[in-house]
Motif scaffolding. Structure first.
Motif, mmCIF file in Angstrom:
data_model
loop_
_atom_site.group_PDB
_atom_site.id
_atom_site.type_symbol
_atom_site.label_atom_id
_atom_site.label_comp_id
_atom_site.label_asym_id
_atom_site.label_seq_id
_atom_site.Cartn_x
_atom_site.Cartn_y
_atom_site.Cartn_z
ATOM 1 N N THR A 170 -0.357 0.540 5.447
ATOM 2 C CA THR A 170 -0.616 0.346 4.022
ATOM 3 C C THR A 170 0.623 0.692 3.202
ATOM 4 O O THR A 170 1.001 -0.030 2.274
ATOM 5 C CB THR A 170 -1.809 1.213 3.565
ATOM 6 O OG1 THR A 170 -2.958 0.895 4.342
ATOM 7 C CG2 THR A 170 -2.119 0.976 2.092
ATOM 8 N N VAL A 171 1.268 1.808 3.533
ATOM 9 C CA VAL A 171 2.480 2.209 2.819
ATOM 10 C C VAL A 171 3.598 1.199 3.068
ATOM 11 O O VAL A 171 4.326 0.812 2.141
ATOM 12 C CB VAL A 171 2.926 3.624 3.250
ATOM 13 C CG1 VAL A 171 4.254 3.998 2.597
ATOM 14 C CG2 VAL A 171 1.858 4.658 2.890
ATOM 15 N N TYR A 172 3.737 0.766 4.312
ATOM 16 C CA TYR A 172 4.764 -0.224 4.645
ATOM 17 C C TYR A 172 4.546 -1.519 3.861
ATOM 18 O O TYR A 172 5.493 -2.083 3.292
ATOM 19 C CB TYR A 172 4.752 -0.502 6.143
ATOM 20 C CG TYR A 172 5.754 -1.548 6.574
ATOM 21 C CD1 TYR A 172 7.088 -1.216 6.774
ATOM 22 C CD2 TYR A 172 5.370 -2.874 6.749
ATOM 23 C CE1 TYR A 172 8.016 -2.182 7.152
ATOM 24 C CE2 TYR A 172 6.283 -3.851 7.130
ATOM 25 C CZ TYR A 172 7.605 -3.493 7.327
ATOM 26 O OH TYR A 172 8.523 -4.444 7.682
ATOM 27 N N MET A 227 -8.760 11.657 -3.318
ATOM 28 C CA MET A 227 -7.321 11.865 -3.462
ATOM 29 C C MET A 227 -6.833 12.992 -2.559
ATOM 30 O O MET A 227 -5.667 13.003 -2.151
ATOM 31 C CB MET A 227 -6.976 12.150 -4.920
ATOM 32 C CG MET A 227 -7.206 10.964 -5.834
ATOM 33 S SD MET A 227 -6.657 11.250 -7.535
ATOM 34 C CE MET A 227 -4.883 11.174 -7.354
ATOM 35 N N TRP A 228 -7.705 13.942 -2.229
ATOM 36 C CA TRP A 228 -7.342 14.979 -1.266
ATOM 37 C C TRP A 228 -7.071 14.349 0.099
ATOM 38 O O TRP A 228 -6.102 14.702 0.777
ATOM 39 C CB TRP A 228 -8.460 16.008 -1.172
ATOM 40 C CG TRP A 228 -8.420 16.831 0.074
ATOM 41 C CD1 TRP A 228 -7.489 17.770 0.396
ATOM 42 C CD2 TRP A 228 -9.339 16.777 1.171
ATOM 43 N NE1 TRP A 228 -7.767 18.309 1.641
ATOM 44 C CE2 TRP A 228 -8.896 17.721 2.130
ATOM 45 C CE3 TRP A 228 -10.499 16.038 1.422
ATOM 46 C CZ2 TRP A 228 -9.580 17.925 3.329
ATOM 47 C CZ3 TRP A 228 -11.168 16.248 2.609
ATOM 48 C CH2 TRP A 228 -10.718 17.175 3.549
ATOM 49 N N VAL A 229 -7.900 13.392 0.478
ATOM 50 C CA VAL A 229 -7.673 12.674 1.737
ATOM 51 C C VAL A 229 -6.375 11.892 1.667
ATOM 52 O O VAL A 229 -5.587 11.865 2.616
ATOM 53 C CB VAL A 229 -8.859 11.740 2.044
ATOM 54 C CG1 VAL A 229 -8.527 10.822 3.227
ATOM 55 C CG2 VAL A 229 -10.118 12.540 2.336
ATOM 56 N N GLY A 230 -6.134 11.238 0.522
ATOM 57 C CA GLY A 230 -4.928 10.439 0.378
ATOM 58 C C GLY A 230 -5.214 9.020 -0.056
ATOM 59 O O GLY A 230 -4.495 8.087 0.310
ATOM 60 N N GLU A 231 -6.261 8.836 -0.837
ATOM 61 C CA GLU A 231 -6.617 7.486 -1.282
ATOM 62 C C GLU A 231 -5.456 6.811 -1.999
ATOM 63 O O GLU A 231 -5.229 5.617 -1.865
ATOM 64 C CB GLU A 231 -7.824 7.548 -2.213
ATOM 65 C CG GLU A 231 -8.260 6.177 -2.711
ATOM 66 C CD GLU A 231 -9.355 6.247 -3.753
ATOM 67 O OE1 GLU A 231 -10.303 5.460 -3.662
ATOM 68 O OE2 GLU A 231 -9.273 7.101 -4.657
ATOM 69 N N LEU A 232 -4.686 7.614 -2.756
ATOM 70 C CA LEU A 232 -3.551 7.068 -3.500
ATOM 71 C C LEU A 232 -2.272 7.765 -3.059
ATOM 72 O O LEU A 232 -2.063 8.940 -3.343
ATOM 73 C CB LEU A 232 -3.766 7.247 -5.010
ATOM 74 C CG LEU A 232 -4.933 6.460 -5.624
ATOM 75 C CD1 LEU A 232 -5.152 6.873 -7.069
ATOM 76 C CD2 LEU A 232 -4.670 4.966 -5.535
ATOM 77 N N LEU A 233 -1.426 7.032 -2.368
ATOM 78 C CA LEU A 233 -0.140 7.556 -1.949
ATOM 79 C C LEU A 233 0.947 6.990 -2.847
ATOM 80 O O LEU A 233 0.659 6.421 -3.893
ATOM 81 C CB LEU A 233 0.117 7.204 -0.476
ATOM 82 C CG LEU A 233 -0.905 7.763 0.527
ATOM 83 C CD1 LEU A 233 -0.544 7.341 1.942
ATOM 84 C CD2 LEU A 233 -1.007 9.274 0.434
ATOM 85 N N THR A 242 -0.331 3.484 -4.466
ATOM 86 C CA THR A 242 -0.494 2.840 -3.170
ATOM 87 C C THR A 242 -1.868 3.208 -2.635
ATOM 88 O O THR A 242 -2.074 4.308 -2.116
ATOM 89 C CB THR A 242 0.599 3.301 -2.188
ATOM 90 O OG1 THR A 242 1.881 3.045 -2.765
ATOM 91 C CG2 THR A 242 0.485 2.569 -0.860
ATOM 92 N N ARG A 243 -2.816 2.314 -2.781
ATOM 93 C CA ARG A 243 -4.219 2.621 -2.487
ATOM 94 C C ARG A 243 -4.571 2.313 -1.035
ATOM 95 O O ARG A 243 -4.354 1.199 -0.545
ATOM 96 C CB ARG A 243 -5.135 1.827 -3.421
ATOM 97 C CG ARG A 243 -6.627 2.182 -3.289
ATOM 98 C CD ARG A 243 -7.463 1.398 -4.296
ATOM 99 N NE ARG A 243 -7.125 1.746 -5.660
ATOM 100 C CZ ARG A 243 -7.656 2.787 -6.312
ATOM 101 N NH1 ARG A 243 -8.554 3.562 -5.703
ATOM 102 N NH2 ARG A 243 -7.306 3.041 -7.546
ATOM 103 N N LEU A 244 -5.123 3.322 -0.357
ATOM 104 C CA LEU A 244 -5.619 3.105 0.993
ATOM 105 C C LEU A 244 -6.964 2.394 0.940
ATOM 106 O O LEU A 244 -7.681 2.472 -0.063
ATOM 107 C CB LEU A 244 -5.790 4.442 1.719
ATOM 108 C CG LEU A 244 -4.539 5.291 1.958
ATOM 109 C CD1 LEU A 244 -4.910 6.534 2.754
ATOM 110 C CD2 LEU A 244 -3.473 4.498 2.674
#
Length: 470
Positions: A461-463, A336-342, A347-349
């Motif tokens: 992924t976010v888009y 999650m520090w990296v950004g697995e879930l935005l 929103t899962r990478l």
């Protein structure tokens, strides 16, 4: 202290000494940040609506929130919360997508500043106003031209992003030895996502990075420490005044050799002044937070004052709660520090992308550098990072867990962003890594390229999450 001209030449931080000019690195970060800002729909960063409310409150010159009938917040235009409600259907619903109809409603919505209601934002009402000065100024200025809530929100996002990118430029410019490390940290999806939002995390993360960079270079360069002393004091006070949890990093000042202040006596005077000022600011903001604190309504059973009392009564039990939480969830925090879930943690990478970023971290530490710390300094950095982790654990537990809970479910990796550079600095320039070290002229361009490619995938992924109907 550097004893010869050759050592000082190693600390050359002129733009010509960089393989890639700091302005170009900052420009790339700006472009990626703009993409996150535009692609992410309004209020889709955790608690962004509450940060927006607090920033708007400060923009009107109201620096302190109020508590009314057991609710913390302030009198704001009703249209602000109406904008949030317009996009609230997206939260925790990955199958839902935004659409032109929603956008049209948001664009046509007027501020109507006279129609005001007491708006609840208890999670951000306790935050000191300095954390919101940047978006607040943007809101105040933009309101003179276009007062629509959607425009004000994007103006606040853009202001945070511009400020964050400017701070990154300063970090790259001031601390050449740490460019690959800080560039990678800045390109992580979570850091970029937060920096391009209205969240106060954008400000607090940026200020923390700048303070760390100032102190890191100060450990290497005595003349710089003396020249940068006013900036160190100001930045340190902003760390305390943006998020008190991050006050731990102020202990970095103790890693600067006393001789860098000119004499042991001057060092003692400077450090005493610094910590007296920081302590005063900490106590002042703590008193303010207590005056407006109310238990978070979405965490039933949580009560900070009762939880603190219980922790004081049973310190060992609560310490073990934190230890167990870290032991069983360290991998989740790392991802999650990296950004697995935005998004709103919905929103899962791709899992491989998280691993991709994690593998870049040791690569960034293989840069051939003149940065040098002794064993005591490196050990202290690691200890500070660990203390920071436990402080975060305690802060989240106090505000979100029910009394005497054995679980601490609401710690997110993004809360650890300011402490990760400490671990990086503890490993940077290690003698044991010298056989593997590569030239900065190779490391920095590769980090920039690979980080940008990773950002492109994160942005897609976010888009896809918000716009592509599967």
């Amino acid at each position: 202290m550097y004893r010869d001209s050759q050592s000082r030449n190693n600390m050359n931080n002129t733009p010509e000494s960089f393989s890639i000019h700091p302005a170009l690195l900052a420009a790339v970060c700006m472009l990626i940040g703009i993409a996150y800002l535009v692609i992410t729909p309004p209020m889709q960063v955790p608690d962004e609506q509450y940060h927006f409310y607090r920033a708007y409150q400060v923009s009107e010159g109201v620096l302190f929130s109020e508590k009314r009938g057991g609710v913390a917040g302030g009198e704001l235009p009703a249209s602000l919360s109406e904008l949030h409600r317009l996009y609230s259907f997206l939260v925790f619903n990955p199958e839902e997508k935004t659409n032109p109809e929603i956008t049209e409603k948001a664009v046509s919505m007027a501020l109507d500043p006279q129609n005001r209601v007491f708006t609840k934002f208890e999670s951000t009402a306790i935050f000191p106003f300095p954390a919101y000065t940047v978006p607040a100024i943007a809101i105040a200025v933009t309101r003179l031209v276009d007062s629509r809530p959607i425009v004000l929100m994007y103006a606040a996002r853009l202001a945070n992003l511009l400020f964050g990118v400017f701070i990154l430029f300063l970090v790259f410019r001031l601390f050449r030895q740490g460019v690959p490390l800080f560039l990678l940290l800045a390109l992580l999806p979570m850091y970029m996502f937060e920096m391009a939002s209205v969240s106060s995390d954008s400000f607090s993360n940026s200020i923390a990075f700048l303070f760390i960079a100032l102190l890191a270079r100060s450990t290497q360069d005595d003349e710089f420490f003396q020249r940068a002393w006013p900036a160190i004091v100001l930045t340190g006070m902003l760390v305390v005044s943006s998020k008190q949890t991050y006050s731990v990093i102020l202990l970095l000042l103790l890693l600067v050799p006393p001789a860098h202040a000119g004499s042991g006596q001057r060092y003692l005077v400077k450090t005493s002044f610094f910590y007296a000022l920081a302590g005063t600011a900490f106590i002042a903001w703590a008193m303010y937070a207590r005056s407006v604190y109310v238990p978070l309504s979405w965490h039933p059973g949580a009560n900070a004052e009762k939880q603190i009392a219980h922790m004081i009564e049973y310190p060992y039990d609560h310490f073990m709660v934190f230890v167990n939480d870290i032991y069983y969830r360290w991998d989740r925090y790392l991802r999650m520090w990296v950004g697995e879930l935005l998004g709103w943690v919905d929103t899962r990478l791709p899992g491989w992308l998280v691993i991709y970023y994690l593998l870049l971290f040791p690569f960034a530490l293989l840069v051939k550098t003149s940065f040098s710390l002794n064993l005591l300094q490196r050990t202290a950095l690691i200890i500070l990072a660990i203390i920071g982790l436990f402080v975060v654990e305690a802060a989240i537990y106090i505000h979100t867990a029910y009394i005497a809970s054995t679980l601490n479910d609401h710690v997110h990796g993004r809360y650890l962003i300011p402490f990760v550079p400490l671990l990086g600095l503890a490993l940077l320039g290690l003698a044991i890594l010298r056989p593997l070290q590569l030239r900065e002229q190779l490391i920095t361009p590769l980090i920039l390229l690979l980080g940008t490619l990773g950002s492109a995938i994160s942005l897609w992924t976010v888009y896809s999450r918000y716009y592509v109907v599967s």
